[in-house]
Write a protein that holds these residues in place. Structure first.
Motif, PDB file in Angstrom:
ATOM      1  N   LEU A  16       0.824  -1.210   0.000  1.00 33.35           N
ATOM      2  CA  LEU A  16       0.000   0.000   0.000  1.00 33.35           C
ATOM      3  C   LEU A  16       0.858   1.261   0.000  1.00 33.35           C
ATOM      4  N   ILE A  17       1.907   1.249   0.782  1.00 35.60           N
ATOM      5  CA  ILE A  17       2.785   2.423   0.858  1.00 35.60           C
ATOM      6  C   ILE A  17       3.504   2.647  -0.473  1.00 35.60           C
ATOM      7  N   GLN A  18       3.786   1.568  -1.186  1.00 39.33           N
ATOM      8  CA  GLN A  18       4.466   1.698  -2.472  1.00 39.33           C
ATOM      9  C   GLN A  18       3.546   2.205  -3.572  1.00 39.33           C
ATOM     10  N   VAL A  19       2.299   1.729  -3.597  1.00 40.61           N
ATOM     11  CA  VAL A  19       1.411   2.026  -4.738  1.00 40.61           C
ATOM     12  C   VAL A  19       0.550   3.266  -4.553  1.00 40.61           C
ATOM     13  N   ASP A  20       0.298   3.690  -3.323  1.00 39.65           N
ATOM     14  CA  ASP A  20      -0.572   4.851  -3.099  1.00 39.65           C
ATOM     15  C   ASP A  20       0.271   6.109  -2.910  1.00 39.65           C
ATOM     16  N   SER A  21       0.111   7.072  -3.804  1.00 35.69           N
ATOM     17  CA  SER A  21       0.928   8.296  -3.760  1.00 35.69           C
ATOM     18  C   SER A  21       0.689   9.118  -2.501  1.00 35.69           C
ATOM     19  N   ARG A  22      -0.495   8.989  -1.884  1.00 37.70           N
ATOM     20  CA  ARG A  22      -0.779   9.731  -0.655  1.00 37.70           C
ATOM     21  C   ARG A  22       0.069   9.243   0.509  1.00 37.70           C
ATOM     22  N   LEU A  23       0.613   8.048   0.390  1.00 38.94           N
ATOM     23  CA  LEU A  23       1.435   7.484   1.456  1.00 38.94           C
ATOM     24  C   LEU A  23       2.930   7.639   1.184  1.00 38.94           C
ATOM     25  N   HIS A  24       3.266   8.420   0.154  1.00 42.84           N
ATOM     26  CA  HIS A  24       4.676   8.668  -0.154  1.00 42.84           C
ATOM     27  C   HIS A  24       5.191   9.830   0.693  1.00 42.84           C
ATOM     28  N   THR A  25       5.193   9.634   1.992  1.00 44.07           N
ATOM     29  CA  THR A  25       5.661  10.634   2.943  1.00 44.07           C
ATOM     30  C   THR A  25       6.727  10.001   3.841  1.00 44.07           C
ATOM     31  N   PRO A  26       7.524  10.823   4.524  1.00 44.62           N
ATOM     32  CA  PRO A  26       8.574  10.263   5.397  1.00 44.62           C
ATOM     33  C   PRO A  26       8.042   9.278   6.439  1.00 44.62           C
ATOM     34  N   MET A  27       6.913   9.600   7.059  1.00 46.61           N
ATOM     35  CA  MET A  27       6.377   8.729   8.095  1.00 46.61           C
ATOM     36  C   MET A  27       6.080   7.341   7.548  1.00 46.61           C
ATOM     37  N   TYR A  28       5.460   7.278   6.385  1.00 42.59           N
ATOM     38  CA  TYR A  28       5.090   5.983   5.814  1.00 42.59           C
ATOM     39  C   TYR A  28       6.299   5.274   5.210  1.00 42.59           C
ATOM     40  N   PHE A  29       7.290   6.030   4.773  1.00 40.41           N
ATOM     41  CA  PHE A  29       8.530   5.391   4.315  1.00 40.41           C
ATOM     42  C   PHE A  29       9.191   4.656   5.484  1.00 40.41           C
ATOM     43  N   LEU A  30       9.282   5.322   6.633  1.00 41.56           N
ATOM     44  CA  LEU A  30       9.851   4.677   7.818  1.00 41.56           C
ATOM     45  C   LEU A  30       8.977   3.508   8.275  1.00 41.56           C
ATOM     46  N   LEU A  31       7.674   3.666   8.132  1.00 46.31           N
ATOM     47  CA  LEU A  31       6.758   2.584   8.497  1.00 46.31           C
ATOM     48  C   LEU A  31       6.938   1.375   7.591  1.00 46.31           C
ATOM     49  N   SER A  32       7.234   1.611   6.306  1.00 46.80           N
ATOM     50  CA  SER A  32       7.495   0.491   5.392  1.00 46.80           C
ATOM     51  C   SER A  32       8.769  -0.251   5.797  1.00 46.80           C
ATOM     52  N   GLN A  33       9.755   0.496   6.283  1.00 48.09           N
ATOM     53  CA  GLN A  33      10.984  -0.140   6.774  1.00 48.09           C
ATOM     54  C   GLN A  33      10.686  -0.998   8.003  1.00 48.09           C
ATOM     55  N   LEU A  34       9.800  -0.506   8.875  1.00 39.01           N
ATOM     56  CA  LEU A  34       9.398  -1.274  10.055  1.00 39.01           C
ATOM     57  C   LEU A  34       8.715  -2.577   9.643  1.00 39.01           C
ATOM     58  N   SER A  35       7.884  -2.514   8.618  1.00 43.66           N
ATOM     59  CA  SER A  35       7.195  -3.713   8.137  1.00 43.66           C
ATOM     60  C   SER A  35       8.171  -4.721   7.542  1.00 43.66           C
ATOM     61  N   ILE A  36       9.195  -4.228   6.839  1.00 45.86           N
ATOM     62  CA  ILE A  36      10.216  -5.124   6.292  1.00 45.86           C
ATOM     63  C   ILE A  36      10.955  -5.827   7.430  1.00 45.86           C
ATOM     64  N   MET A  37      11.323  -5.047   8.453  1.00 48.76           N
ATOM     65  CA  MET A  37      12.026  -5.622   9.607  1.00 48.76           C
ATOM     66  C   MET A  37      11.167  -6.654  10.317  1.00 48.76           C
ATOM     67  N   ASP A  38       9.885  -6.339  10.515  1.00 45.31           N
ATOM     68  CA  ASP A  38       8.986  -7.268  11.199  1.00 45.31           C
ATOM     69  C   ASP A  38       8.812  -8.564  10.411  1.00 45.31           C
ATOM     70  N   THR A  39       8.731  -8.453   9.091  1.00 49.35           N
ATOM     71  CA  THR A  39       8.583  -9.650   8.250  1.00 49.35           C
ATOM     72  C   THR A  39       9.815 -10.546   8.370  1.00 49.35           C
ATOM     73  N   LEU A  40      10.999  -9.949   8.268  1.00 48.69           N
ATOM     74  CA  LEU A  40      12.229 -10.725   8.395  1.00 48.69           C
ATOM     75  C   LEU A  40      12.395 -11.267   9.812  1.00 48.69           C
ATOM     76  N   PHE A  41      11.981 -10.476  10.794  1.00 45.41           N
ATOM     77  CA  PHE A  41      12.113 -10.854  12.199  1.00 45.41           C
ATOM     78  C   PHE A  41      11.314 -12.112  12.509  1.00 45.41           C
ATOM     79  N   ILE A  42      10.035 -12.127  12.109  1.00 40.22           N
ATOM     80  CA  ILE A  42       9.190 -13.277  12.425  1.00 40.22           C
ATOM     81  C   ILE A  42       9.593 -14.502  11.592  1.00 40.22           C
TER      82      ILE A  42
END
Length: 317
Positions: free
Chosen positions: A46-72
């Motif tokens: 969602l963060i990648q495809v929706d232009s409204r989410l192309h903000t710093p907060m959601y970029f950092l949130l996407s990094q958190l999701s990547i970390m959580d996926t690898l973590f689990i």
């Protein structure tokens, strides 16, 4: 010295003491794993495809999701396989890889959560300068710094752990190779290393907690000075999700790595570890998505577009 080996497999005793509940616990953990991976991947998409989410907060949130996926994915697949298999062994190399990956992910998440607090501080306290202070280059540097800090923790502690001589019992009273549980099998004095690990973990917690405490103190001061009740509500809504995630994640990490061993039992350690390695990666995307109108709006938009395309294709057929 003949009993000291560095290449033989370890045996993971697992999460449960009572094997009668294995089926139910397996189903619950598998469901959590599927939900966690799906929710995090959906968040990234969602963060990648929706232009409204192309903000710093959601970029950092996407990094958190990547970390959580690898973590689990570092611990749960092995746990699930062990729950249905008679062989519960993990190779010496496999154990080292697991230690490195979970140290890297947990360390990166520590730093990232601190940086996300800084992002909220800039957004609330310096909204007019936010596009400049949190431009794309700064965001990339912050994300790279979080990943580097986490990997540094992994590269520092993993080789030391795996070079400690292990002898006698190879049974780790845990469901994955967590350092405190592995070190209990060492046949050498590990007090110096445990002190080093303690200092390292305290620093890993202290640096981001300092950033978080400072950021939210300034945010509260700014919110207190706001005259608009709508502005206060928006500021609290913006920060509440992040504070919830921070409280859960840092609380579990503090218990595991900072609280003295006299306060620990193997059963409690496994429960707390299961919480932050299994449950937290599922909670993070749910907390941010369910309490965030932008994310839910992006999801509904993508879902409606998919439904429209499906209806058109069905009618054409």
């Amino acid at each position: 010295m003949k009993n000291i080996t560095l290449s033989s497999d370890f045996i993971l005793l697992g999460l449960l003491v009572n094997n009668k509940a294995t089926g139910i616990v397996f189903a619950v953990i598998f469901a959590i794993f599927v939900v966690a991976v799906t929710a995090n991947l959906v968040m990234i998409f969602l963060i990648q495809v929706d232009s409204r989410l192309h903000t710093p907060m959601y970029f950092l949130l996407s990094q958190l999701s990547i970390m959580d996926t690898l973590f689990i994915c570092t611990t749960v697949p092995k746990l699930l396989v062990d729950m249905v298999s008679k062989e519960k062994t993990i190779s010496f190399v496999g154990c080292g890889i697991q230690i490195f990956l979970y140290l890297t992910m947990i360390g990166s998440e520590f730093f990232l959560l601190g940086l996300m607090a800084y992002d909220r501080y800039v957004a609330v306290c310096n909204p007019l300068r936010y596009p400049v202070l949190m431009n794309r280059r700064v965001c990339l540097l912050l994300a790279a710094g979080a990943w580097f800090g986490g990997s540094l923790d992994g590269f520092l502690l993993t080789p030391i752990t795996m070079n400690v001589p292990y002898c006698g019992s190879r049974s780790i009273n845990h469901f994955f190779c967590e350092i405190p549980a592995v070190l209990k099998l060492a046949c050498a004095d590990t007090s110096l290393y445990e002190t080093l690990m303690y200092i390292c973990c305290v620093l890993m917690l202290l640096i981001p907690i300092s950033i978080i405490s400072t950021s939210y103190s300034l945010i509260l001061l700014t919110v207190h000075q706001m005259r608009s009740s709508e502005g206060r509500k928006k500021a609290f809504t913006t920060c509440s999700s992040h504070l919830t995630v921070v409280s859960i994640f840092y609380g579990a990490a503090f218990y595991t790595y900072v609280l003295p061993q006299s306060f620990h039992t193997p059963e409690q350690d496994k429960v707390v570890s299961a919480f932050y390695t299994i449950v937290t990666p599922m909670l993070n995307p749910l907390i941010y998505s369910l309490r965030n109108k932008d994310v839910m709006g992006a999801f509904k938009k993508i879902f409606s577009q998919y439904s429209s395309v499906k209806k058109v294709s069905t009618s054409d057929a």
